[in-house]
Motif scaffolding. Structure first.
Motif, mmCIF file in Angstrom:
data_model
loop_
_atom_site.group_PDB
_atom_site.id
_atom_site.type_symbol
_atom_site.label_atom_id
_atom_site.label_comp_id
_atom_site.label_asym_id
_atom_site.label_seq_id
_atom_site.Cartn_x
_atom_site.Cartn_y
_atom_site.Cartn_z
ATOM 1 N N GLU A 21 0.378 -1.217 -0.068
ATOM 2 C CA GLU A 21 0.124 0.401 0.156
ATOM 3 C C GLU A 21 0.690 1.170 0.015
ATOM 4 O O GLU A 21 1.914 0.985 0.452
ATOM 5 C CB GLU A 21 -0.922 0.017 1.194
ATOM 6 C CG GLU A 21 -1.887 0.849 1.138
ATOM 7 C CD GLU A 21 -2.933 0.603 2.223
ATOM 8 O OE1 GLU A 21 -4.542 1.783 2.143
ATOM 9 O OE2 GLU A 21 -3.161 -0.038 2.473
ATOM 10 N N LEU A 22 0.845 2.570 -0.689
ATOM 11 C CA LEU A 22 1.317 2.939 -1.066
ATOM 12 C C LEU A 22 0.368 4.902 -1.063
ATOM 13 O O LEU A 22 -0.708 4.750 -0.559
ATOM 14 C CB LEU A 22 1.607 3.349 -2.411
ATOM 15 C CG LEU A 22 2.886 2.624 -2.938
ATOM 16 C CD1 LEU A 22 2.420 2.764 -4.506
ATOM 17 C CD2 LEU A 22 3.873 2.138 -2.278
ATOM 18 N N SER A 23 1.230 5.728 -0.408
ATOM 19 C CA SER A 23 0.709 6.757 0.116
ATOM 20 C C SER A 23 0.775 8.038 -1.553
ATOM 21 O O SER A 23 -0.813 8.975 -1.937
ATOM 22 C CB SER A 23 0.928 7.584 0.955
ATOM 23 O OG SER A 23 1.991 7.851 0.889
ATOM 24 N N VAL A 24 1.606 7.743 -2.516
ATOM 25 C CA VAL A 24 1.595 8.024 -3.506
ATOM 26 C C VAL A 24 2.313 7.427 -4.402
ATOM 27 O O VAL A 24 3.462 6.079 -4.346
ATOM 28 C CB VAL A 24 2.361 9.418 -3.434
ATOM 29 C CG1 VAL A 24 2.784 10.281 -4.781
ATOM 30 C CG2 VAL A 24 2.190 10.551 -2.662
ATOM 31 N N ALA A 25 1.892 7.675 -5.693
ATOM 32 C CA ALA A 25 2.142 6.571 -6.752
ATOM 33 C C ALA A 25 2.767 7.448 -8.138
ATOM 34 O O ALA A 25 1.882 8.169 -8.177
ATOM 35 C CB ALA A 25 1.501 5.441 -7.022
ATOM 36 N N ASP A 26 3.805 6.868 -8.089
ATOM 37 C CA ASP A 26 3.942 6.943 -9.823
ATOM 38 C C ASP A 26 3.461 6.242 -11.206
ATOM 39 O O ASP A 26 3.680 4.936 -10.890
ATOM 40 C CB ASP A 26 5.748 7.374 -10.222
ATOM 41 C CG ASP A 26 6.337 8.669 -9.095
ATOM 42 O OD1 ASP A 26 6.113 9.519 -9.728
ATOM 43 O OD2 ASP A 26 7.175 7.918 -9.071
ATOM 44 N N VAL A 27 2.459 7.366 -11.624
ATOM 45 C CA VAL A 27 1.769 6.728 -12.768
ATOM 46 C C VAL A 27 2.576 6.749 -14.315
ATOM 47 O O VAL A 27 2.790 7.999 -14.629
ATOM 48 C CB VAL A 27 0.894 6.802 -13.113
ATOM 49 C CG1 VAL A 27 -0.176 5.730 -14.446
ATOM 50 C CG2 VAL A 27 -0.500 7.100 -11.378
ATOM 51 N N GLU A 28 3.306 5.458 -14.722
ATOM 52 C CA GLU A 28 4.131 5.576 -15.411
ATOM 53 C C GLU A 28 3.477 5.181 -16.932
ATOM 54 O O GLU A 28 1.738 4.747 -16.680
ATOM 55 C CB GLU A 28 5.546 4.858 -15.740
ATOM 56 C CG GLU A 28 5.846 5.315 -14.636
ATOM 57 C CD GLU A 28 7.480 4.046 -14.107
ATOM 58 O OE1 GLU A 28 7.262 3.455 -14.662
ATOM 59 O OE2 GLU A 28 8.155 4.854 -13.653
ATOM 60 N N ASP A 29 3.577 5.795 -18.715
ATOM 61 C CA ASP A 29 3.253 5.204 -19.248
ATOM 62 C C ASP A 29 2.377 3.591 -19.580
ATOM 63 O O ASP A 29 1.390 3.889 -19.485
ATOM 64 C CB ASP A 29 3.916 5.477 -21.024
ATOM 65 C CG ASP A 29 3.976 6.487 -20.758
ATOM 66 O OD1 ASP A 29 3.134 7.578 -21.000
ATOM 67 O OD2 ASP A 29 5.109 7.509 -22.074
ATOM 68 N N ASP A 30 3.188 3.122 -18.293
ATOM 69 C CA ASP A 30 2.352 1.411 -19.172
ATOM 70 C C ASP A 30 2.208 0.803 -17.275
ATOM 71 O O ASP A 30 2.147 -0.458 -16.998
ATOM 72 C CB ASP A 30 3.806 0.766 -19.253
ATOM 73 C CG ASP A 30 4.998 0.396 -18.385
ATOM 74 O OD1 ASP A 30 5.679 1.444 -17.809
ATOM 75 O OD2 ASP A 30 5.897 -0.212 -18.415
ATOM 76 N N GLY A 31 1.516 1.966 -16.156
ATOM 77 C CA GLY A 31 1.473 1.281 -15.479
ATOM 78 C C GLY A 31 2.175 2.133 -14.034
ATOM 79 O O GLY A 31 3.114 2.402 -14.340
ATOM 80 N N LEU A 32 1.603 1.786 -13.332
ATOM 81 C CA LEU A 32 2.556 2.689 -11.642
ATOM 82 C C LEU A 32 3.432 1.967 -10.859
ATOM 83 O O LEU A 32 4.117 0.679 -11.511
ATOM 84 C CB LEU A 32 1.619 1.465 -10.716
ATOM 85 C CG LEU A 32 0.149 3.075 -10.233
ATOM 86 C CD1 LEU A 32 -0.663 2.515 -11.223
ATOM 87 C CD2 LEU A 32 0.084 2.369 -8.950
ATOM 88 N N ALA A 33 4.867 2.582 -11.004
ATOM 89 C CA ALA A 33 5.872 2.789 -10.729
ATOM 90 C C ALA A 33 6.032 1.201 -10.105
ATOM 91 O O ALA A 33 5.408 1.223 -9.063
ATOM 92 C CB ALA A 33 6.922 3.169 -10.816
ATOM 93 N N GLY A 34 6.941 0.242 -10.046
ATOM 94 C CA GLY A 34 7.382 -0.715 -9.124
ATOM 95 C C GLY A 34 6.202 -2.174 -9.095
ATOM 96 O O GLY A 34 6.200 -2.811 -8.448
ATOM 97 N N ASP A 35 4.864 -1.987 -9.719
ATOM 98 C CA ASP A 35 4.136 -3.136 -10.305
ATOM 99 C C ASP A 35 5.104 -3.201 -11.441
ATOM 100 O O ASP A 35 4.973 -3.352 -12.171
ATOM 101 C CB ASP A 35 2.610 -1.841 -10.719
ATOM 102 C CG ASP A 35 1.792 -3.029 -10.928
ATOM 103 O OD1 ASP A 35 1.550 -3.972 -9.278
ATOM 104 O OD2 ASP A 35 0.647 -2.991 -11.335
ATOM 105 N N ARG A 36 4.689 -4.901 -11.423
ATOM 106 C CA ARG A 36 4.407 -5.663 -12.407
ATOM 107 C C ARG A 36 3.466 -5.747 -13.277
ATOM 108 O O ARG A 36 2.215 -5.123 -12.941
ATOM 109 C CB ARG A 36 4.830 -7.374 -11.717
ATOM 110 C CG ARG A 36 3.078 -8.130 -12.063
ATOM 111 C CD ARG A 36 3.371 -9.396 -11.180
ATOM 112 N NE ARG A 36 2.049 -10.218 -11.346
ATOM 113 C CZ ARG A 36 0.311 -9.897 -11.051
ATOM 114 N NH1 ARG A 36 0.901 -9.194 -10.200
ATOM 115 N NH2 ARG A 36 -0.330 -10.495 -11.245
#
Length: 114
Positions: A21-36
């Motif tokens: 669980e995150l309080s802030v996420a970077d959403v990149e072109d291909d999904g959330l940073a760190g997400d598979r």
């Protein structure tokens, strides 16, 4: 829909393992940073539809029927824009592609923008 907010943010770096669980996420072109990377870049689910098996990236306070009605539309979460393009089979929520990347925080406004 006005008044809807991001209730929680999650990433799932390893298949079958508990998420983070995150309080802030970077959403990149291909999904959330760190997400598979998986079937869709982003999954959103209404807070009312969450159960113990939910593995969505964003839990939002928008009603479930309003979230489903957003398929074919775009959703703005903070500065991020997502194209809601599909309903998963066998789990609640919707899938989306990233139209405009950026940062999303818990508490950001969620708005269907067409």
């Amino acid at each position: 829909m006005s008044g809807a907010l991001v209730a929680s943010i999650h990433i799932y770096p390893v298949k079958g393992e508990p998420g983070e669980e995150l309080s802030v996420a970077d959403v990149e072109d291909d999904g959330l940073a760190g997400d598979r990377r998986k079937r869709a870049p982003v999954q959103l689910v209404a807070a009312e539809d969450v159960d113990e098996d939910t593995r969505a990236n964003f839990v939002v306070t928008m009603p479930g029927d309003a979230l489903l009605a957003a398929v074919g539309s775009a959703v703005r979460i903070g500065v991020v824009e997502l194209e809601v393009d599909a309903v998963p089979s066998g789990c609640p929520g919707v899938y989306a592609r990233v139209r405009r990347p950026g940062k999303v925080s818990v508490g950001d406004t969620v708005e269907v923008i067409g």
